[in-house]
Scaffold this active site. Structure first.
Site, mmCIF file in Angstrom:
data_model
loop_
_atom_site.group_PDB
_atom_site.id
_atom_site.type_symbol
_atom_site.label_atom_id
_atom_site.label_comp_id
_atom_site.label_asym_id
_atom_site.label_seq_id
_atom_site.Cartn_x
_atom_site.Cartn_y
_atom_site.Cartn_z
ATOM 1 N N SER A 192 28.744 83.018 -8.172
ATOM 2 C CA SER A 192 27.475 83.810 -8.334
ATOM 3 C C SER A 192 26.404 82.780 -8.415
ATOM 4 C CB SER A 192 27.895 84.337 -9.759
ATOM 5 O OG SER A 192 28.358 83.317 -10.732
ATOM 6 N N GLU A 242 21.974 82.638 -10.279
ATOM 7 C CA GLU A 242 21.458 83.035 -11.370
ATOM 8 C C GLU A 242 20.037 82.897 -10.950
ATOM 9 O OE1 GLU A 242 22.748 82.048 -15.361
ATOM 10 O OE2 GLU A 242 20.553 81.359 -15.933
ATOM 11 N N ASP A 283 17.509 82.022 -27.653
ATOM 12 C CA ASP A 283 17.042 80.883 -28.339
ATOM 13 C C ASP A 283 15.446 81.666 -28.951
ATOM 14 O OD1 ASP A 283 18.769 78.761 -28.279
ATOM 15 O OD2 ASP A 283 18.044 78.628 -26.355
ATOM 16 N N PHE A 297 14.936 69.835 -19.135
ATOM 17 C CA PHE A 297 15.713 70.936 -19.371
ATOM 18 C C PHE A 297 16.773 70.554 -20.134
ATOM 19 C CE2 PHE A 297 14.647 73.808 -15.425
ATOM 20 C CZ PHE A 297 14.091 74.269 -16.170
ATOM 21 N N HIS A 302 28.978 79.017 -10.638
ATOM 22 C CA HIS A 302 27.780 79.718 -10.977
ATOM 23 C C HIS A 302 26.643 78.960 -10.910
ATOM 24 C CE1 HIS A 302 25.410 82.848 -12.948
ATOM 25 N NE2 HIS A 302 24.820 81.863 -13.690
#
Ligand SMILES: Cc1cc2nc3c(=O)[nH]c(=O)nc-3n(C[C@H](O)[C@H](O)[C@H](O)COP(=O)(O)OP(=O)(O)OC[C@H]3O[C@@H](n4cnc5c(N)ncnc54)[C@H](O)[C@@H]3O)c2cc1C
Length: 294
Positions: A12, A14, A106, A213, A263
């Site tokens: 998959s 994102e 968050d 990140f 993913h």
């Protein structure tokens, strides 16, 4: 890792919902190119504090209409009420969505209260109670542990709560140390937590961005990898070539050990994911309900 081996791998990708017309047009091109690989689904993130709610809904709808690939919206607890979640679930049901990624989210700076749900397990339980088995529910997993967790053991127990609340499968935060994932799966297995836990894969294309990140989400860049990437300075081409090698090798090790899919965190770009996919020699995946675990 034994329990993971009986699941058919699911691949998959994102995306985040774009803000501008230019971003939307680029993303259409991206999902068009990724759709050719035959992923099982495309997921779309939900901005902190619900800031992207409408754009997430729109993006999911367009993916579902244009790409021929199933779309899965992310949903978070932040600033949500029972009523607003019910409204969103009704919208998704009406638009033929059957797959959701349920998260706590968050808190954006300045916001004090999370909303009516404090943790993802409460959101999962609510979605199940209100919609039965309509949605396939994914949750987040953290092989290197969530940065706010009191301890590794407590984090595992909290992960179990989400599974017991009704999650069908999980996607991990990205990591570059496969042993963290293998150990996480073994711990889940020994706690009787048995569901597909798909590794989240972050392609490496830009070291500065990746380091930022990673600091924010608690994903570790191992020292050897950090030092090598630093060495390339702003030579992005070398970073990409090296990153492709490292991440493809990681994916291969995960799949060889029985990981139930991958993913990809695409950052709305097709090329880094297609390059890994092709280097791995993955065949176009059959998008058929019978031969997947979803
Ligand atoms: C695959 C993936 C997709 C993501 N997509 C998005 C997105 O679209 N939008 C977004 O804003 N963020 C997203 N995130 C980030 C995520 O929202 C953050 O990591 C957030 O801090 C935790 O979310 P969670 O659902 O894992 O929370 P939870 O499972 O609720 O866990 C959060 C923390 O609370 C602890 N905890 C959990 N349950 C309890 C409990 N019942 N009692 C006490 N403590 C508890 C856990 O140990 C952990 O430390 C994503 C993360 C992943 C891995």
């Amino acid at each position: 890792m034994e329990s993971q081996k009986r699941y058919t791998p699911v691949y998959s990708c994102e995306f985040f919902p774009p803000k501008s017309e230019e971003g939307r047009s680029k993303l259409r091109d991206t999902w068009g190119r990724l759709a050719e690989l035959g992923p099982r689904f495309f997921s779309v993130t939900f901005g902190a504090g619900g800031t992207t709610r409408d754009r997430t809904v729109e993006t999911v709808q367009q993916i579902q209409q244009d790409s021929g690939i199933e779309a899965a919206p992310h949903l978070s607890c932040i600033d949500s009420t029972r009523e607003s979640i019910l409204e969103l679930l009704a919208t998704y049901r009406a638009r033929g969505i059957r797959h959701i990624v349920a998260l706590r989210g968050d808190m954006p700076s300045g916001m004090q209260e999370p909303g009516e749900f404090s943790y993802a397990n409460e959101l999962v339980a609510f979605i199940r109670a209100e919609t039965g088995k309509h949605f396939h529910i994914e949750v987040a997993a953290y092989p290197e542990f969530h940065p706010q967790a009191r301890s590794a053991r407590v984090d595992l127990e909290n992960f179990r709560r989400k599974v017991e609340a009704g999650a069908d499968s999980a996607i991990t935060q990205y990591f570059y140390n496969p042993d963290a994932y293998f150990r996480f799966i073994d711990s889940c297995e020994s706690m009787g937590v048995d569901l597909p836990i798909v590794p989240g894969i972050m392609p490496i294309t830009n070291y500065v961005q990746l380091a930022r990140f990673s600091d924010a989400c608690g994903a570790e860049i191992p020292r050897w990898l950090r030092r090598r990437l630093e060495n390339f300075g702003d030579d992005l081409e070398s970073i990409r070539a090296f990153g492709l090698d490292v991440v493809t090798d990681l994916c291969r090790r995960l799949l060889d050990a029985g990981a139930p899919g991958l993913h990809f965190y695409t950052m709305n770009r097709a090329e880094p994911t297609t390059a890994i996919w092709r280097k791995l020699g993955l065949q176009r995946q059959a998008v058929s309900a019978e031969d997947t675990t979803l």
